[in-house]
Motif scaffolding. Structure first.
Motif, PDB file in Angstrom:
ATOM      1  N   PHE A  17       0.833  -1.201   0.000  1.00 51.15           N
ATOM      2  CA  PHE A  17       0.000   0.000   0.000  1.00 51.15           C
ATOM      3  C   PHE A  17       0.875   1.261   0.000  1.00 51.15           C
ATOM      4  O   PHE A  17       0.643   2.207  -0.761  1.00 51.15           O
ATOM      5  CB  PHE A  17      -0.918  -0.008   1.226  1.00 51.15           C
ATOM      6  CG  PHE A  17      -1.846   1.170   1.288  1.00 51.15           C
ATOM      7  CD1 PHE A  17      -3.008   1.191   0.525  1.00 51.15           C
ATOM      8  CD2 PHE A  17      -1.564   2.249   2.108  1.00 51.15           C
ATOM      9  CE1 PHE A  17      -3.868   2.281   0.571  1.00 51.15           C
ATOM     10  CE2 PHE A  17      -2.421   3.342   2.164  1.00 51.15           C
ATOM     11  CZ  PHE A  17      -3.575   3.351   1.403  1.00 51.15           C
ATOM     12  N   GLY A  75       2.247   1.943  -3.260  1.00 50.54           N
ATOM     13  CA  GLY A  75       1.277   2.151  -4.332  1.00 50.54           C
ATOM     14  C   GLY A  75       1.167   0.978  -5.277  1.00 50.54           C
ATOM     15  O   GLY A  75       0.933   1.144  -6.476  1.00 50.54           O
ATOM     16  N   LEU A  88      -0.884  -1.725  -4.778  1.00 50.16           N
ATOM     17  CA  LEU A  88      -2.161  -2.449  -4.723  1.00 50.16           C
ATOM     18  C   LEU A  88      -3.082  -1.973  -5.844  1.00 50.16           C
ATOM     19  O   LEU A  88      -2.997  -0.826  -6.291  1.00 50.16           O
ATOM     20  CB  LEU A  88      -2.845  -2.201  -3.368  1.00 50.16           C
ATOM     21  CG  LEU A  88      -2.124  -2.755  -2.130  1.00 50.16           C
ATOM     22  CD1 LEU A  88      -2.940  -2.438  -0.884  1.00 50.16           C
ATOM     23  CD2 LEU A  88      -1.908  -4.259  -2.245  1.00 50.16           C
ATOM     24  N   GLY A  89      -3.952  -2.867  -6.279  1.00 47.55           N
ATOM     25  CA  GLY A  89      -4.954  -2.487  -7.257  1.00 47.55           C
ATOM     26  C   GLY A  89      -5.969  -1.545  -6.619  1.00 47.55           C
ATOM     27  O   GLY A  89      -5.985  -1.379  -5.390  1.00 47.55           O
ATOM     28  N   ALA A  90      -6.811  -0.952  -7.440  1.00 46.41           N
ATOM     29  CA  ALA A  90      -7.729   0.078  -6.943  1.00 46.41           C
ATOM     30  C   ALA A  90      -8.651  -0.451  -5.844  1.00 46.41           C
ATOM     31  O   ALA A  90      -8.784   0.159  -4.773  1.00 46.41           O
ATOM     32  CB  ALA A  90      -8.546   0.635  -8.102  1.00 46.41           C
ATOM     33  N   ALA A 106      -6.655  -1.479  -2.716  1.00 40.29           N
ATOM     34  CA  ALA A 106      -6.158  -0.293  -2.011  1.00 40.29           C
ATOM     35  C   ALA A 106      -7.294   0.411  -1.269  1.00 40.29           C
ATOM     36  O   ALA A 106      -7.110   0.888  -0.149  1.00 40.29           O
ATOM     37  CB  ALA A 106      -5.502   0.665  -3.002  1.00 40.29           C
ATOM     38  N   ALA A 107      -8.451   0.481  -1.907  1.00 38.98           N
ATOM     39  CA  ALA A 107      -9.596   1.137  -1.267  1.00 38.98           C
ATOM     40  C   ALA A 107     -10.005   0.370  -0.010  1.00 38.98           C
ATOM     41  O   ALA A 107     -10.298   0.962   1.040  1.00 38.98           O
ATOM     42  CB  ALA A 107     -10.753   1.224  -2.254  1.00 38.98           C
ATOM     43  N   LYS A 132      -8.491   3.164   8.698  1.00 40.21           N
ATOM     44  CA  LYS A 132      -9.239   4.115   9.529  1.00 40.21           C
ATOM     45  C   LYS A 132      -9.528   3.554  10.917  1.00 40.21           C
ATOM     46  O   LYS A 132      -9.644   4.291  11.891  1.00 40.21           O
ATOM     47  CB  LYS A 132     -10.555   4.476   8.843  1.00 40.21           C
ATOM     48  CG  LYS A 132     -10.371   5.337   7.614  1.00 40.21           C
ATOM     49  CD  LYS A 132     -11.703   5.613   6.961  1.00 40.21           C
ATOM     50  CE  LYS A 132     -11.522   6.400   5.690  1.00 40.21           C
ATOM     51  NZ  LYS A 132     -12.763   6.527   4.932  1.00 40.21           N
ATOM     52  N   VAL A 156      16.934  22.579 -17.456  1.00 33.35           N
ATOM     53  CA  VAL A 156      16.772  21.131 -17.276  1.00 33.35           C
ATOM     54  C   VAL A 156      18.034  20.455 -17.799  1.00 33.35           C
ATOM     55  O   VAL A 156      18.481  20.738 -18.910  1.00 33.35           O
ATOM     56  CB  VAL A 156      15.541  20.624 -18.060  1.00 33.35           C
ATOM     57  CG1 VAL A 156      15.433  19.119 -17.945  1.00 33.35           C
ATOM     58  CG2 VAL A 156      14.279  21.282 -17.551  1.00 33.35           C
ATOM     59  N   GLN A 157      18.603  19.612 -16.978  1.00 33.96           N
ATOM     60  CA  GLN A 157      19.869  18.994 -17.380  1.00 33.96           C
ATOM     61  C   GLN A 157      19.698  17.589 -17.940  1.00 33.96           C
ATOM     62  O   GLN A 157      20.373  17.191 -18.870  1.00 33.96           O
ATOM     63  CB  GLN A 157      20.827  18.943 -16.185  1.00 33.96           C
ATOM     64  CG  GLN A 157      21.349  20.305 -15.780  1.00 33.96           C
ATOM     65  CD  GLN A 157      22.123  20.989 -16.899  1.00 33.96           C
ATOM     66  OE1 GLN A 157      22.867  20.367 -17.629  1.00 33.96           O
ATOM     67  NE2 GLN A 157      21.919  22.301 -17.063  1.00 33.96           N
ATOM     68  N   ARG A 158      18.809  16.807 -17.331  1.00 31.81           N
ATOM     69  CA  ARG A 158      18.603  15.447 -17.831  1.00 31.81           C
ATOM     70  C   ARG A 158      17.303  14.864 -17.316  1.00 31.81           C
ATOM     71  O   ARG A 158      16.722  15.391 -16.418  1.00 31.81           O
ATOM     72  CB  ARG A 158      19.772  14.550 -17.472  1.00 31.81           C
ATOM     73  CG  ARG A 158      20.059  14.474 -15.990  1.00 31.81           C
ATOM     74  CD  ARG A 158      21.195  13.513 -15.744  1.00 31.81           C
ATOM     75  NE  ARG A 158      21.895  13.855 -14.541  1.00 31.81           N
ATOM     76  CZ  ARG A 158      23.205  13.923 -14.428  1.00 31.81           C
ATOM     77  NH1 ARG A 158      23.949  13.704 -15.470  1.00 31.81           N
ATOM     78  NH2 ARG A 158      23.770  14.218 -13.294  1.00 31.81           N
TER      79      ARG A 158
END
Lengths: 156, 109
Positions: A25, A28, A30-32, A35-36, A43, A154-156
């Motif tokens: 989690f 990032g 986990l699937g939607a 994750a929900a 909580k 911006v260099q790279r």
């Protein structure tokens, strides 16, 4: 990044399902729906929330202590090397001077050559002048646009 | 704004797809840089002059895509991709594109 359960201290117990979920989690991964559902659990589960916070803090710490691009300082040092700078500046000065003088001499000798018919010289002169005007317009526009171009640094 | 290569937004639900958003740019370095780059091509190694022009083009295309997404009222762009091509010698063309979406996080109801 999912932590490999085998990549732990031998005496450390393997991570439980909750810890693996917390890591996924925090990263990032986990699937939607998953994750929900996990966010809902957070909580009502302070321990789980703390676990996620710990993994996020570890991620942030890892990013801070991670080495930056290793060549950054070396590139700057090489660029500032006096020999490099000197030969670069001298090279540009010689090249620019020879190009400008060469172009001026070639144009002048052609345009002032009485053996070439006047219409041909006038045509060539107009062409050279046209190119010079177009280039100066492009150069002027670029010079005025430089301060408005936020991507120059911006260099790279 | 969240820019994701995935088609889903973790811990959030996509409520509306707003359509394709994209940003394009073509950039180049001045003649002097191209000359130096040509010499580097003879000896090998990284050609910083071109690394920089690609990086500049990438950021500009990305920002233009974001601006389009903002204009649509998007919360995120999913399925984000970069595409490159060469329209002229020593020029970098970068296209940044994705699907603008609106999302709702569970804790937002």
């Amino acid at each position: 990044m999912m932590l490999d359960p085998d990549n732990r201290h031998p005496e450390e117990p393997p991570p439980g399902e909750d810890e693996l979920m917390a890591m996924a989690f925090a990263d990032g991964e986990l699937g939607a729906e998953e994750a929900a559902a996990f966010a809902t659990r957070l909580k009502s589960d302070p321990a789980l929330l703390r676990l996620v916070a710990e993994h996020r803090a570890l991620d942030a710490l890892a990013r801070q202590v991670g080495h930056p691009e290793p060549a950054e300082i070396d590139w700057a040092r090489l660029k500032a090397d006096p020999t490099h700078r000197g030969s670069t500046v001298a090279g540009w000065v010689l090249l620019t001077a020879s190009a400008l003088i060469g172009a001026a001499v070639a144009s002048g000798s052609f345009l002032l050559d009485d053996s070439v018919p006047f219409p041909a010289r006038a045509l060539a002169g107009a062409g050279v002048l046209g190119l010079a005007l177009l280039f100066s317009a492009v150069l002027r526009r670029r010079l005025r646009a430089i301060p408005l171009d936020p991507y120059r640094h911006v260099q790279r | 704004m969240l820019i994701l290569t995935t088609t889903e937004v973790a811990a959030a639900e996509i409520t509306e797809s707003l359509g394709l958003v994209r940003g394009t740019t073509v950039r180049t370095r001045h003649w002097g840089h191209n000359l130096i780059a040509a010499f580097k091509g003879l000896v090998g190694g990284e050609v910083h002059e071109y690394t920089k022009v690609i990086a500049e083009a990438r950021e500009e295309a990305l920002d233009r895509m974001k601006a389009e997404a903002f204009a649509l009222g998007a919360d995120a762009v999913v399925g984000f991709r970069f595409a490159t091509s060469e329209v002229a010698k020593n020029c970098a063309e970068v296209v940044a594109y994705g699907t603008a979406v609106k999302v709702v996080r569970p804790d937002q109801g």
